[in-house]
Design an enzyme around this catalytic site. Sequence first.
Site, PDB file in Angstrom:
ATOM      1  N   LYS A   1      40.977  30.210  40.034  1.00  0.00           N
ATOM      2  CA  LYS A   1      40.449  31.571  39.238  1.00  0.00           C
ATOM      3  C   LYS A   1      38.349  31.074  39.367  1.00  0.00           C
ATOM      4  O   LYS A   1      37.778  31.550  39.506  1.00  0.00           O
ATOM      5  CB  LYS A   1      40.709  31.627  37.701  1.00  0.00           C
ATOM      6  CG  LYS A   1      40.972  33.210  38.217  1.00  0.00           C
ATOM      7  CD  LYS A   1      41.690  33.475  36.887  1.00  0.00           C
ATOM      8  CE  LYS A   1      42.214  35.424  37.046  1.00  0.00           C
ATOM      9  NZ  LYS A   1      41.478  35.681  36.004  1.00  0.00           N
TER      10      LYS A   1
ATOM     11  N   LYS B   1      48.430  42.201  49.319  1.00  0.00           N
ATOM     12  CA  LYS B   1      48.566  42.541  48.333  1.00  0.00           C
ATOM     13  C   LYS B   1      48.108  43.688  47.496  1.00  0.00           C
ATOM     14  O   LYS B   1      46.748  44.006  47.917  1.00  0.00           O
ATOM     15  CB  LYS B   1      48.679  41.500  47.807  1.00  0.00           C
ATOM     16  CG  LYS B   1      49.315  41.432  45.692  1.00  0.00           C
ATOM     17  CD  LYS B   1      49.996  40.063  45.772  1.00  0.00           C
ATOM     18  CE  LYS B   1      50.626  40.252  44.250  1.00  0.00           C
ATOM     19  NZ  LYS B   1      49.641  39.430  43.538  1.00  0.00           N
TER      20      LYS B   1
ATOM     21  N   LYS C   1      43.773  45.095  42.877  1.00  0.00           N
ATOM     22  CA  LYS C   1      42.031  46.248  42.169  1.00  0.00           C
ATOM     23  C   LYS C   1      41.337  45.430  42.474  1.00  0.00           C
ATOM     24  O   LYS C   1      39.921  46.046  43.522  1.00  0.00           O
ATOM     25  CB  LYS C   1      42.141  46.423  40.505  1.00  0.00           C
ATOM     26  CG  LYS C   1      42.692  45.011  40.194  1.00  0.00           C
ATOM     27  CD  LYS C   1      41.807  45.860  38.488  1.00  0.00           C
ATOM     28  CE  LYS C   1      42.630  44.823  37.349  1.00  0.00           C
ATOM     29  NZ  LYS C   1      43.342  44.370  36.911  1.00  0.00           N
TER      30      LYS C   1
END
Length: 319
Positions: free
Chosen positions: A105, A186, A189
């Site tokens: 991340k 996929k 947002k």
Amino acid sequence: MQASGRLHLGNLVGALSNWVKLQDRYDCYYFVADWHALTTGYADPSAINESTRDLLVNFLAAGLDPEKCTIFIQSKVLEHAELHLLLSMITPLGWLERVPTYKEKQQELKDKDLSTYGFLGYPLLQTADIIIYRAKYVPVGIDQVPHLEISREIARRFNNLYKEIFPEPEALLTEFPKVVGTDGRKMSKSYDNAIYLSDTPEEVEHKIKTMVTDPARVKKSDAGNPELSPVYQLHKVFSSKEELEQVAIGCRTAGIGCIECKKILIRNVFKVMEPIWAKRNELLNDPKILNEIAQRGTDKARKVAEETMRLVRKAIGLY
Ligand code: SF4
């Protein structure tokens, strides 16, 4: 669920619909994780309150029933923070650093400075969120199982050091269909390809009408391969077996045009979204009800969390 943006159809199919089923079988606790939203969004928290409200509305609109399950807001139950602090005393740094998503991340969100304790300690706060309710199960997808492993390790470490208080939470695995976005990737947002529960019927219709199709179908008379079309992938989730078959044959034989095919999908997506839109409108027009539900759920959650913290303080000797 983290309060970091609006919910989309992927979230509905992947998590919320399953939560609705689970509320009939288990004593479930579902909450809006507003503190978690700060771990990556601390520099601009301006949207967190709005997201919290939107999530609560969607929880209820999707069918979570406050009479059957406990729905609350994380930051309103301060005991989560106390347990997080106490767990931080016993958690080796290496355990947190090796959580797979920690480095991934950081790479993914390069524009943000995530060299903070809050971000590293995310799995610890998540552990506190789970074990404070002495939860036996956590409904997760297969990709989240490693995250749960660290919660199990921390619970075990606490139990060994002080007293057996926490069950080691197990994954309640759920299979759910993959929901693609309007561009075939996929639904997410971050890809700007999502259909949101808060979208208006007009917006949903427009998003589906402008979806990517099999590029081989330039003219209506060109046969296509439905498997290459994101529209068909959504039919798999939202349409009946009969209609799915009808669309697949029609696509392969050029017996159906993409416009018609999308109209069928729009109708079927609307069938799922109409009750959600109705409930959303009801709740948004009566914020008092929403506040009452959140307050009631938060009070109920706090009672359980307080009881756990009494046991925890006693086990450590802090009383
Ligand atoms: S007919 Fe339907 S499935 Fe086939 S390419 Fe067009 S939109 Fe996609």
